[in-house]
Write a protein that holds these residues in place. Structure first.
Motif, mmCIF file in Angstrom:
data_model
loop_
_atom_site.group_PDB
_atom_site.id
_atom_site.type_symbol
_atom_site.label_atom_id
_atom_site.label_comp_id
_atom_site.label_asym_id
_atom_site.label_seq_id
_atom_site.Cartn_x
_atom_site.Cartn_y
_atom_site.Cartn_z
ATOM 1 N N THR A 21 0.836 -1.216 0.000
ATOM 2 C CA THR A 21 0.000 0.000 0.000
ATOM 3 C C THR A 21 0.860 1.251 0.000
ATOM 4 N N ARG B 263 2.164 1.615 -3.472
ATOM 5 C CA ARG B 263 1.107 2.084 -4.375
ATOM 6 C C ARG B 263 0.837 3.566 -4.175
ATOM 7 N N THR B 264 0.874 4.018 -2.932
ATOM 8 C CA THR B 264 0.639 5.431 -2.640
ATOM 9 C C THR B 264 1.709 6.308 -3.270
ATOM 10 N N SER C 35 1.260 5.420 -7.482
ATOM 11 C CA SER C 35 -0.045 5.674 -8.105
ATOM 12 C C SER C 35 -1.025 6.160 -7.041
ATOM 13 N N GLU D 119 -3.495 8.019 -7.030
ATOM 14 C CA GLU D 119 -4.909 8.064 -7.401
ATOM 15 C C GLU D 119 -5.622 6.734 -7.155
ATOM 16 N N ARG D 120 -4.853 5.650 -6.956
ATOM 17 C CA ARG D 120 -5.445 4.331 -6.739
ATOM 18 C C ARG D 120 -5.633 4.020 -5.257
ATOM 19 N N VAL D 121 -5.346 4.998 -4.414
ATOM 20 C CA VAL D 121 -5.424 4.791 -2.968
ATOM 21 C C VAL D 121 -6.493 5.717 -2.392
ATOM 22 N N ARG E 110 -4.142 7.505 1.844
ATOM 23 C CA ARG E 110 -3.056 8.300 1.285
ATOM 24 C C ARG E 110 -2.550 9.310 2.314
ATOM 25 N N SER F 79 6.775 2.981 -12.226
ATOM 26 C CA SER F 79 5.448 3.481 -12.593
ATOM 27 C C SER F 79 5.399 4.034 -14.006
ATOM 28 N N GLU G 267 -3.727 8.810 -16.883
ATOM 29 C CA GLU G 267 -4.071 7.532 -16.257
ATOM 30 C C GLU G 267 -5.062 6.715 -17.078
ATOM 31 N N GLN H 49 -8.083 7.263 -18.044
ATOM 32 C CA GLN H 49 -9.450 7.212 -17.532
ATOM 33 C C GLN H 49 -10.383 7.906 -18.527
#
Length: 336
Positions: free
Chosen positions: A17, A20-21, A24, A26-28, A33, A56, A307, A309
């Motif tokens: 985690t 990931r923070t 990325s 935005e995924r947390v 975060r 990344s 990203e 999206q």
């Protein structure tokens, strides 16, 4: 020396985690975060940024191309963009281009050099226009002064409708000789605002007079000089519509130097509603546009592109509001 495991322990999350923070955010979840970022600060942890970027394939940098940082409106746009970028875990790289295409291309190439992830362009120019045919377009968003036929998403104002509304406001106050001090030559903003001005005159049955249109460049000096040009006419206008507030402020100074009273002798209106507009003497009637929102929306849209999206819309038009103050009055009452 602290490490990622210490950060995970302090934050009460897994090492994955934390990773990931950092790579990325935005995924947390926002609360997670925040805990991780607080633990990073508490532990004094400094991740290997090159390694993070390599994993990344992102730098966390966003480039914003600004025609001039001295313009108050753009300063507010930058402020909104900075807040949105920081909230999303990105850094904003400010590039003052002075509207020079070669500088815009150089700064935009930071994306090609893997030193930035995307570009926000605040002028109607495509810095990637010389890219090889068929090449993928890097993430880029065009805001404020936009090219509506361009290849990338845009965030703009309905400048035609806003200028038409302001001209109609002056017409409703009884003005028929309305001088227009235009913005920079070649700017879409200038063309759209001139078109709105002309449309309002046409609908009111007021003939368009080329002598009442003066070239400017959105600067204080241009407003000062434009007002002098208008005063030199055999029949001066009863109102001046300046295509931005800075020119309106410059015009106010020239009018006062000539001993004219605003709005008793001549009305003055602007566009943008910069903070100074409300503190002019007299306070300036103007078109308010949400400068900070331009920056916020541009960053949100750019991050969505980076990203991969889906975008809620490729072309966003933000609202305007006519803000009447005491720099414009009924012409029938002027001089009373």
């Amino acid at each position: 020396m602290s490490n990622i495991r210490e950060v995970a322990r302090l934050a009460g999350v897994s090492v994955a985690t934390v990773s990931r923070t950092l790579t990325s955010p935005e995924r947390v979840l926002p609360q997670t975060r925040d805990r991780v970022n607080a633990a990073v600060e508490q532990a004094g942890y400094r991740p290997n940024l090159m390694a993070v970027q390599f994993r990344s394939r992102r730098t966390g940098n966003l480039v914003i191309l600004v025609p001039t940082i001295t313009n108050t409106f753009f300063a507010r746009v930058i402020s909104g963009a900075q807040k949105a970028a920081q909230a999303a875990g990105y850094r904003l790289l400010l590039c003052d281009t002075q509207g020079r295409e070669e500088l815009e291309r150089q700064f935009a190439d930071l994306v090609h050099a893997h030193q930035a992830d995307g570009v926000i362009q605040l002028r109607a120019y495509d810095p990637f226009e010389h890219s090889s045919p068929g090449a993928d377009l890097p993430p880029i968003v065009n805001a404020c002064e936009v090219n509506r036929e361009g290849r990338f998403p845009t965030i703009s104002l309905d400048n035609f409708a806003a200028a038409k509304a302001m001209t109609q406001h002056l017409l409703a106050l009884g003005h028929r000789r309305i001088g227009l001090i235009k913005g920079s030559k070649g700017s879409p903003l200038t063309r759209e605002r001139l078109a709105g001005y002309e449309a309002a005159l046409h609908e009111a049955g007021v003939p368009f007079d080329e002598a009442l249109v003066c070239h400017g460049n959105f600067s204080l000096d241009a407003g000062f000089a434009g007002a002098a040009t208008m005063l030199a006419l055999a029949q001066r206008p009863s109102a001046l519509f300046c295509e931005n507030d800075e020119m309106a402020i410059g015009a106010l100074k020239r009018l006062k130097q000539e001993g004219l009273r605003v709005p008793q002798d001549i009305s003055v209106v602007g566009f943008d509603d910069i903070p100074m507009a409300a503190y002019c003497d007299p306070p300036l009637t103007t078109i308010a546009q949400p400068a900070e929102t331009f920056g916020e929306k541009a960053v949100e849209m750019l991050i969505a592109l980076i990203e991969k999206q889906p975008l809620p819309a490729r072309h966003i038009v933000l609202p305007f509001e006519l803000t009447p103050r005491s720099s414009a009055a009924r012409w029938s009452e002027a001089g009373d």
